[in-house]
Enzyme design. Sequence first.
Site, PDB file in Angstrom:
ATOM      1  N   TRP A 195       0.847  -1.190   0.000  1.00  0.00           N
ATOM      2  CA  TRP A 195       0.000   0.000   0.000  1.00  0.00           C
ATOM      3  C   TRP A 195       0.898   1.262   0.000  1.00  0.00           C
ATOM      4  O   TRP A 195       1.893   1.320   0.714  1.00  0.00           O
ATOM      5  CB  TRP A 195      -0.914  -0.009   1.227  1.00  0.00           C
ATOM      6  CG  TRP A 195      -1.681   1.267   1.365  1.00  0.00           C
ATOM      7  CD1 TRP A 195      -2.758   1.652   0.633  1.00  0.00           C
ATOM      8  CD2 TRP A 195      -1.387   2.347   2.262  1.00  0.00           C
ATOM      9  NE1 TRP A 195      -3.160   2.900   1.015  1.00  0.00           N
ATOM     10  CE2 TRP A 195      -2.343   3.360   2.011  1.00  0.00           C
ATOM     11  CE3 TRP A 195      -0.414   2.565   3.227  1.00  0.00           C
ATOM     12  CZ2 TRP A 195      -2.357   4.560   2.716  1.00  0.00           C
ATOM     13  CZ3 TRP A 195      -0.428   3.766   3.928  1.00  0.00           C
ATOM     14  CH2 TRP A 195      -1.394   4.744   3.666  1.00  0.00           C
ATOM     15  N   ASP A 362     -15.930  11.577  -1.753  1.00  0.00           N
ATOM     16  CA  ASP A 362     -15.290  10.286  -1.446  1.00  0.00           C
ATOM     17  C   ASP A 362     -16.012   9.640  -0.274  1.00  0.00           C
ATOM     18  O   ASP A 362     -17.190   9.930   0.005  1.00  0.00           O
ATOM     19  CB  ASP A 362     -13.783  10.528  -1.188  1.00  0.00           C
ATOM     20  CG  ASP A 362     -12.927   9.317  -1.497  1.00  0.00           C
ATOM     21  OD1 ASP A 362     -12.878   8.414  -0.653  1.00  0.00           O
ATOM     22  OD2 ASP A 362     -12.318   9.260  -2.591  1.00  0.00           O
ATOM     23  N   ASP A 363     -15.320   8.794   0.421  1.00  0.00           N
ATOM     24  CA  ASP A 363     -15.872   8.001   1.516  1.00  0.00           C
ATOM     25  C   ASP A 363     -16.620   8.879   2.530  1.00  0.00           C
ATOM     26  O   ASP A 363     -16.174   9.973   2.852  1.00  0.00           O
ATOM     27  CB  ASP A 363     -14.678   7.316   2.204  1.00  0.00           C
ATOM     28  CG  ASP A 363     -15.099   6.159   3.060  1.00  0.00           C
ATOM     29  OD1 ASP A 363     -16.304   5.988   3.269  1.00  0.00           O
ATOM     30  OD2 ASP A 363     -14.207   5.430   3.511  1.00  0.00           O
ATOM     31  N   ASP A 474     -14.061   1.493  -5.124  1.00  0.00           N
ATOM     32  CA  ASP A 474     -12.932   1.162  -4.259  1.00  0.00           C
ATOM     33  C   ASP A 474     -13.059  -0.262  -3.739  1.00  0.00           C
ATOM     34  O   ASP A 474     -14.150  -0.868  -3.774  1.00  0.00           O
ATOM     35  CB  ASP A 474     -12.901   2.163  -3.092  1.00  0.00           C
ATOM     36  CG  ASP A 474     -11.510   2.386  -2.529  1.00  0.00           C
ATOM     37  OD1 ASP A 474     -10.621   1.566  -2.808  1.00  0.00           O
ATOM     38  OD2 ASP A 474     -11.321   3.385  -1.818  1.00  0.00           O
ATOM     39  N   MET A 475     -11.973  -0.805  -3.237  1.00  0.00           N
ATOM     40  CA  MET A 475     -11.971  -2.166  -2.675  1.00  0.00           C
ATOM     41  C   MET A 475     -10.816  -2.221  -1.685  1.00  0.00           C
ATOM     42  O   MET A 475      -9.669  -2.255  -2.085  1.00  0.00           O
ATOM     43  CB  MET A 475     -11.754  -3.169  -3.806  1.00  0.00           C
ATOM     44  CG  MET A 475     -12.176  -4.567  -3.502  1.00  0.00           C
ATOM     45  SD  MET A 475     -11.034  -5.475  -2.480  1.00  0.00           S
ATOM     46  CE  MET A 475      -9.778  -5.940  -3.647  1.00  0.00           C
ATOM     47  N   ASN A 476     -11.167  -2.162  -0.397  1.00  0.00           N
ATOM     48  CA  ASN A 476     -10.151  -1.876   0.603  1.00  0.00           C
ATOM     49  C   ASN A 476      -9.755  -3.018   1.523  1.00  0.00           C
ATOM     50  O   ASN A 476      -9.166  -2.773   2.567  1.00  0.00           O
ATOM     51  CB  ASN A 476     -10.606  -0.697   1.471  1.00  0.00           C
ATOM     52  CG  ASN A 476     -10.292   0.627   0.802  1.00  0.00           C
ATOM     53  OD1 ASN A 476      -9.204   0.819   0.298  1.00  0.00           O
ATOM     54  ND2 ASN A 476     -11.251   1.522   0.779  1.00  0.00           N
ATOM     55  N   CYS A 522     -10.222   1.431  -8.082  1.00  0.00           N
ATOM     56  CA  CYS A 522      -9.307   1.754  -6.995  1.00  0.00           C
ATOM     57  C   CYS A 522      -9.341   0.571  -6.039  1.00  0.00           C
ATOM     58  O   CYS A 522     -10.366  -0.106  -5.931  1.00  0.00           O
ATOM     59  CB  CYS A 522      -9.828   3.027  -6.307  1.00  0.00           C
ATOM     60  SG  CYS A 522      -8.982   3.483  -4.790  1.00  0.00           S
ATOM     61  N   ASP A 544      -2.393   5.577  -3.133  1.00  0.00           N
ATOM     62  CA  ASP A 544      -2.799   6.594  -2.154  1.00  0.00           C
ATOM     63  C   ASP A 544      -1.643   7.534  -1.851  1.00  0.00           C
ATOM     64  O   ASP A 544      -1.834   8.574  -1.225  1.00  0.00           O
ATOM     65  CB  ASP A 544      -3.276   5.924  -0.857  1.00  0.00           C
ATOM     66  CG  ASP A 544      -4.721   5.471  -0.967  1.00  0.00           C
ATOM     67  OD1 ASP A 544      -5.387   5.862  -1.949  1.00  0.00           O
ATOM     68  OD2 ASP A 544      -5.182   4.713  -0.093  1.00  0.00           O
TER      69      ASP A 544
END
Length: 723
Positions: A195, A362-363, A474-476, A522, A544
Amino acid sequence: MIRIDEKTGIFALYTKHTVMILQVVDGFVGMPYYGEKIRLAETDYLCRTDIRPFTPEQLPGEAVSFHSAFPHAYPFYGCGNFREPAFRAEQQDGSDTCCLKYIGCSMYKQKPKIPQLPQSFTKNCNTETLILYLHDEQAGVLAEVIYTLFQDSDIIAQSVRIQNQGEYPVMLRRVLSSCLCLEGELELITLNGTWARERYMQREPVGYGVKSIGSINGASSHTHNPFIAAVRPETTETQGEAWGMAFVYSGNFYACAEKDFQDKTQIMMGIHPDTFCWELESGKSFYTPEVLLNYSCRGLGRFSRNYHDFIRNHIIRSKYQYQERPVLVNSWEAFYFDFDSEKLLHLADTALACGLDMLVIDDGWFGHRDSDDSSLGDWFVNEKKIPQGMEWLGEQIQERNLKLGLWFEPEMISPDSELFQAHPDWAVQIPDRSITMSRNQYVLDLTRPEIRSYIFRSMADVIHEADISYIKWDMNRQITEAYTPSLPAHRQKEFFHRYILAVYEIQERLLKTFPDLMIENCAGGGGRFDCGMLYYSPQIWCSDNTDACDRAEIQLGTSLCYPPSCMGAHISACPNHIIGRKTDFMTRAHVALAGTFGYELDLMRMRQSEIQQIQTQIELYHEYSHLTREGSFYRLLQNACHIAWEFASPNRTEILVTVIQIRNKANQPRMHLKLQGLLPDSFYIFDGKVYTGSQLMRIGIPVPLMWGDGVSSLLYLTAENKE
Ligand code: GLA
């Protein structure tokens, strides 16, 4: 062009500058050569079959030594090949030997479609496809090894279709997509990281044995990119041989290089066999994802440009591919979770005043999300933050003549969410085992159609309601405890492949429903940066880490395979939030200009002088972004102090060079940076002076002196006449 000579059993697959030679010997297909274009006469000796087994007295051609030495184009397990196989299938009797014998071939002008998977498309380009049919009678297995050639490219797309023509199911334990057989000294280049430090190049010699990279965490991963290159020790940016494989796939992958006792190296790529097994019922087919094969005899620069052109012309379908993308401001590093409609509109107003085109929330806009510990899955507006609702917010943004973008993490579910309250069984989990927690969230079991439908519907409702132009998908987190109740015990290893097919299915459905929607993929930064995702989105958030110096390295590593125009790149605050480095505002812009360009900071905190700089930066974007999108990319320099790259317009009359001084050193000689790809006899104007193309390529351009660390220069040259 594909030439078949039935007498010699030779297939010659010619691209613009390369040829791949395949040959049928004793009923098996070998790959004696893949490289620079050549003409062949004598062919008998190509795939050497006279390797002597254990003792020199024994007869040549003895079966075990034949398979262990033969350069199989699609190697199988059993029958005496003891190197890594591409194919292994367990049959009714428990055995997993398969002897794939050549039984014929066919040629097509049309490229066959690969169901459910992203794949290269052939729009505006003539193609030829060769299918080799390899068969094992006892198992009833037919392997179709498929190679497609494109008139405008040196890339060859390869995939495999396995058909079960037998009576009983077979368990596919390993079905890799591609294998190359190479000779001579080689080094491997892979893109590795974690990351915020994605895709750093590693180059190391290929030794005896197997060297592999891969991922088993459900995504192509931050750790290793689904890309591999093999080069000669002497290969540089501008000369030497380079072969490559890039996977058009976003799930678990495997890539390996194996140097054998004959000093031959076999390079393979495919779905990771450790987390894969597929029950192929009688009469059914399994399709592997595609691998993009590449060869350049003109160094890594040409090698990368082969991939860039191909990905732009044959992988990225989005209509935004060649369009100027809206300049956006993203709320993440501006506010993180701490915003409301008032702050958002204030940011929108400032964005408008600066000349931006889009606000991306965003989030944090949904459920009751105030930190990363809740609400994933509850894709409806956070009423505490935006009490007027998304439709209202969409209208407000439109009234300002801006576009609106929204963040989603559709593959996830928070334990603290209405969705989890209602459907605790929707999280990926193994009954009676606890679920490993990561970023306070679980993964949704997208292999189940009802869950896919829910996700699609809840996203589509918001996109429709607020007239969303762009989504950041996204995929976190990684997938652990892989299991789904929708499959019986013996098919659980189908989970990972079915999961990624499900992700593709939802993105495809969104694009069909909203043809103007732009998706930016993302995954915790650049954890799923691959040709699979690029089929659905013209851009992927690169990392990021937006610090300009680190980003320059990350983008340079990424450029080994992927075109800069698909790299999500933003200007963020200083000191940088991830690493604390201070870099010049214009340097941050110069690095973002080599990607999609945008902002990720609180514009409201900008001083008047900075607002003016933003306006200049946006002007630069409008002036030069066509070069990033359509031009050819050259890596010019990378050392401890400097990084430099160049974009050249397709007709070579416009050149944009970026030089970043990562670290200054006292008393350095004046830098003469050698450019590439110019018209040697044309006159280029830079800074009021005239240079010839050959001069700029051989002697170099005088780079203005730069003062300090983290500073940069943007050099724009135009050619006065065209030749
Ligand atoms: C990931 C992304 C970031 C941001 C956050 C939000 O880390 O890479 O850009 O969207 O998630 O949680």
